[in-house]
Design an enzyme around this catalytic site. Sequence first.
Site, short mmCIF file in Angstrom:
data_model
loop_
_atom_site.label_atom_id
_atom_site.label_comp_id
_atom_site.label_asym_id
_atom_site.label_seq_id
_atom_site.Cartn_x
_atom_site.Cartn_y
_atom_site.Cartn_z
N HIS A 1 0.83 -1.21 0.00
CA HIS A 1 0.00 0.00 0.00
C HIS A 1 0.86 1.25 0.00
CE1 HIS A 1 -3.83 -1.93 0.29
NE2 HIS A 1 -3.55 -2.53 1.42
N GLU B 1 -2.18 -14.44 -16.59
CA GLU B 1 -1.85 -14.31 -15.17
C GLU B 1 -1.43 -15.62 -14.51
OE1 GLU B 1 -4.80 -11.20 -13.30
OE2 GLU B 1 -5.93 -12.51 -14.66
N ASP C 1 0.04 -10.80 -10.68
CA ASP C 1 -0.51 -12.14 -10.45
C ASP C 1 0.32 -13.22 -11.15
OD1 ASP C 1 -2.57 -11.97 -8.64
OD2 ASP C 1 -4.11 -11.54 -10.14
N CYS D 1 0.35 -4.82 -17.96
CA CYS D 1 -0.27 -3.85 -17.07
C CYS D 1 0.12 -4.04 -15.60
CB CYS D 1 -1.79 -3.90 -17.19
SG CYS D 1 -2.53 -5.50 -16.82
#
Length: 597
Positions: A220, A462, A486, A531
């Site tokens: 975060h 992914e 991922d 991405c």
Amino acid sequence: MSRTLSGVGATPRRGVGTVVWVDRESEDAEDADDADDADDTDRSNDTAYHERTAESSAVDHHERASESPAAEVDRFEAATEAAVAELDVERERTAERVGESEAEVFDAHKQFLLDPTIESSVEEAIEAGKSAETAVWDAFAGPIEQFEGMDGMMAERADDLRDVRDRLLRILSGADRRDLSALADGTVVLADRLTPSDTAQLDPEAIAGVVTAKGGRTSHAAIIARSLGIPAVVGVGAGLFEVDVGVTVAVDGESGRIVIDPDAETIETYSEDTAAAAIHDAVETADGTSIEVAANLGSPTEAAPAIDAGADGVGLFRTEFLFLDRGEPPTEDEQYEAYHEVCAAFADRCAAAGGHVVVRTADIGGDKPIDYLGLDPIENGFLGARGIRLSLEEHAGLFETQLRALCRVAGSAVGEHLAVMFPLVSTVEELDAAIDRVHEIVAELNAEGVDAAVPELGVMIETPASVMLADAFADRVDFLSIGTNDLTQYVLAAQRDLDRMDDYHDPLAPAVIRAIDQTVQASGDAWVSMCGEMAGDPALTALLVGLGIDELSMSAVTIPDVKRAVRDIDRTEAEALAADVVACETRADVRSAIGLE
């Protein structure tokens, strides 16, 4: 004497400033105790001191005597109401300043705060004669201990619970709310790890850098700092606790190094503005290969800053924001308006740069729980029913509504550049079913007299399964989009929200590089985008271009740096670099080949 610590670079910026500690760990406790004895010390700017004493105050206050059960319940309810109001404000502020996806963590905190089980535990303890503070402390103790014994996303919930508990205790005790929004210019914030609300408060005009002992590039703190354009280095380790308040530190958010007590030359170098000017034209390599540089968006409000940063289009529009912070799913018209707004905002840019607006259908589950859907953290976790699996099975109705909205936008005046991709596809059968549903919905809408069209379609790469089936997928869709966050997690069997797995969650691992290469080699006529966080690292741009990636999508703040890097690349040299890297067998070899060591 200068010394250097190394971690993971999270924002390609540099800065120099003075250390302020937030929540310094126990390694500093002895120094703190010694400092507390010096009563004449001015602590007005000693954040470390204030945060340590504030925490102690919160703990001490839970020992206060109960007034009466009725009074204590009133105090608890008032504190809960105040905490809800704080979370709402923090979520809104974070969504506006940083982005919708970064603000989603506050939804989870609110759910914990209003959990009926915890509420009833607090009230029962109060009726037994305990104060509101003691009741809150005791009610959270069991769940925290329970989550601490779990793995992955569940273990991370223990930190969420602590944040919620401490917020309630602070409000009950009357302690001042921590305010990091007004730190002095030239501050370098050091922390074991920062909470989302802490990081979102930081003023990028004032903060010279952020350095944390724990966490990775996708934590975060790192994501929010990067979105704000603040130089950041994470995962420095225990050596960080040896850095004292008031010391000058130089932060290199690209190389991942911090220099403690830098010399004059280093200070001058790190003080130079490293922010690249926005490039609003499409970019090519030095030998003429066009590369689309796009933005990752979490809500329509993030479109304007991305355009200002020079984004050619949108490489990933996360649609989960539409489903969060509400009691029921969004309607078809609500979704249509959101998708139409982004396509309209980027219409001119996409036309000029040959870009796309790539919308990912709802990737629900994993680390994106939706409260009103009643998802189970295990059944719908990272290896459970999430992404396209939910869309084709339990929540096919939600999928249909979303596809109707998207196909209507594709048939509108601004829908020419719209593309839609499906998440966590691991079988050809899943992809075929999703594609069939799109065509069926367009036929249904046209039969209803509604303008609709089939947009460009793509699939996210992914999982190892999607890599191995990339050729079959590419025969069926227009593009493949590699989600390296991922992909790294699944290729290396290293759950990305586990601190223990931080060292494994490295997109430069040879297995991940080879998975990317294999995907590109199997792509045929389909174009390939990336991405994940890897796409936004300018130090890796040459490698990714050499591997054959056509579009790179990232946080808006890194777009100028990546565009500048693209212009400096010779495609032939980049391909030779990629071949060398694909042949590497260790991470150290990969980093050496790229020139990162």
